[in-house]
Design a protein around this motif. Structure first.
Motif, mmCIF file in Angstrom:
data_model
loop_
_atom_site.group_PDB
_atom_site.id
_atom_site.type_symbol
_atom_site.label_atom_id
_atom_site.label_comp_id
_atom_site.label_asym_id
_atom_site.label_seq_id
_atom_site.Cartn_x
_atom_site.Cartn_y
_atom_site.Cartn_z
ATOM 1 N N UNK A 17 0.790 -1.038 -0.113
ATOM 2 C CA UNK A 17 0.101 0.002 0.024
ATOM 3 C C UNK A 17 1.073 1.193 -0.245
ATOM 4 N N UNK A 18 1.935 1.197 0.567
ATOM 5 C CA UNK A 18 2.916 2.276 0.763
ATOM 6 C C UNK A 18 3.570 2.443 -0.649
ATOM 7 N N UNK A 19 3.724 1.459 -1.240
ATOM 8 C CA UNK A 19 4.239 1.512 -2.865
ATOM 9 C C UNK A 19 3.365 2.039 -3.637
ATOM 10 N N UNK A 20 2.254 1.656 -3.580
ATOM 11 C CA UNK A 20 1.176 2.231 -4.427
ATOM 12 C C UNK A 20 0.720 3.423 -4.232
ATOM 13 N N UNK A 21 0.818 3.912 -2.925
ATOM 14 C CA UNK A 21 0.137 5.163 -2.644
ATOM 15 C C UNK A 21 1.487 6.476 -2.596
ATOM 16 N N UNK A 22 2.652 6.000 -3.142
ATOM 17 C CA UNK A 22 3.618 6.934 -2.962
ATOM 18 C C UNK A 22 3.563 7.872 -4.298
ATOM 19 N N UNK A 23 3.438 7.624 -5.400
ATOM 20 C CA UNK A 23 3.354 8.537 -6.336
ATOM 21 C C UNK A 23 2.212 9.623 -6.193
ATOM 22 N N UNK A 24 1.030 9.431 -5.566
ATOM 23 C CA UNK A 24 -0.083 10.289 -5.276
ATOM 24 C C UNK A 24 0.477 10.999 -4.295
ATOM 25 N N UNK A 25 1.173 10.541 -3.150
ATOM 26 C CA UNK A 25 1.630 11.661 -2.050
ATOM 27 C C UNK A 25 2.608 12.592 -2.683
ATOM 28 N N UNK A 26 3.488 12.125 -3.545
ATOM 29 C CA UNK A 26 4.387 13.111 -4.008
ATOM 30 C C UNK A 26 3.538 14.116 -4.896
ATOM 31 N N UNK A 27 2.434 13.700 -5.513
ATOM 32 C CA UNK A 27 1.752 14.727 -6.142
ATOM 33 C C UNK A 27 1.051 15.686 -5.175
ATOM 34 N N UNK A 28 0.806 15.140 -4.046
ATOM 35 C CA UNK A 28 -0.088 16.154 -3.178
ATOM 36 C C UNK A 28 0.967 17.020 -2.670
ATOM 37 N N UNK A 29 2.134 16.524 -2.140
ATOM 38 C CA UNK A 29 3.306 17.351 -1.984
ATOM 39 C C UNK A 29 3.509 18.482 -2.703
ATOM 40 N N UNK A 30 3.759 18.074 -3.937
ATOM 41 C CA UNK A 30 4.111 19.218 -5.040
ATOM 42 C C UNK A 30 2.876 20.091 -5.388
ATOM 43 N N UNK A 31 1.792 19.893 -5.138
ATOM 44 C CA UNK A 31 0.628 20.735 -5.256
ATOM 45 C C UNK A 31 0.773 21.718 -4.086
ATOM 46 N N UNK A 32 0.945 21.239 -2.884
ATOM 47 C CA UNK A 32 0.873 22.071 -1.767
ATOM 48 C C UNK A 32 2.466 22.724 -1.382
ATOM 49 N N UNK A 33 3.337 22.202 -2.341
ATOM 50 C CA UNK A 33 4.696 22.713 -1.953
ATOM 51 C C UNK A 33 5.205 22.350 -0.575
ATOM 52 N N UNK A 34 4.786 21.228 -0.333
ATOM 53 C CA UNK A 34 5.196 20.708 1.086
ATOM 54 C C UNK A 34 6.352 19.775 1.096
ATOM 55 N N UNK A 35 7.209 19.816 2.128
ATOM 56 C CA UNK A 35 8.499 18.931 2.290
ATOM 57 C C UNK A 35 7.800 17.494 2.771
ATOM 58 N N UNK A 36 8.408 16.594 2.232
ATOM 59 C CA UNK A 36 8.001 15.128 2.806
ATOM 60 C C UNK A 36 8.940 14.508 3.488
ATOM 61 N N UNK A 37 8.612 14.322 4.532
ATOM 62 C CA UNK A 37 9.446 13.609 5.706
ATOM 63 C C UNK A 37 9.213 12.206 5.700
#
Length: 65
Positions: A14-34
């Motif tokens: 599930x982490x593997x499958x959702x990773x790309x979407x999480x990166x998209x969310x971070x990019x859209x918000x300008x957020x840093x992923x930890x």
């Protein structure tokens, strides 16, 4: 800059499958992923839930590891 803490089991499909979407969310918000990976096996073992006892170690590793 906003920060998103990403808690996940490193071997989780599930982490593997959702990773790309999480990166998209971070990019859209300008957020840093930890990244905050953790080993889920001790969590499962400490719960001592009876229905896990019937599962093989392979099953537990695949779905929860």
């Amino acid at each position: 800059m906003d920060t998103i803490e990403y808690f996940y089991s490193a071997h989780s499909a599930y982490a593997y499958l959702g990773h790309r979407k999480l990166l998209e969310i971070c990019a859209a918000r300008g957020a840093r992923l930890v990244h905050r990976p953790f080993d889920l096996n001790p969590v499962i073992a400490s719960g001592r839930v009876s229905h896990f006892r019937g599962f093989t170690p392979h099953y537990i590793d695949y779905f929860f590891g």
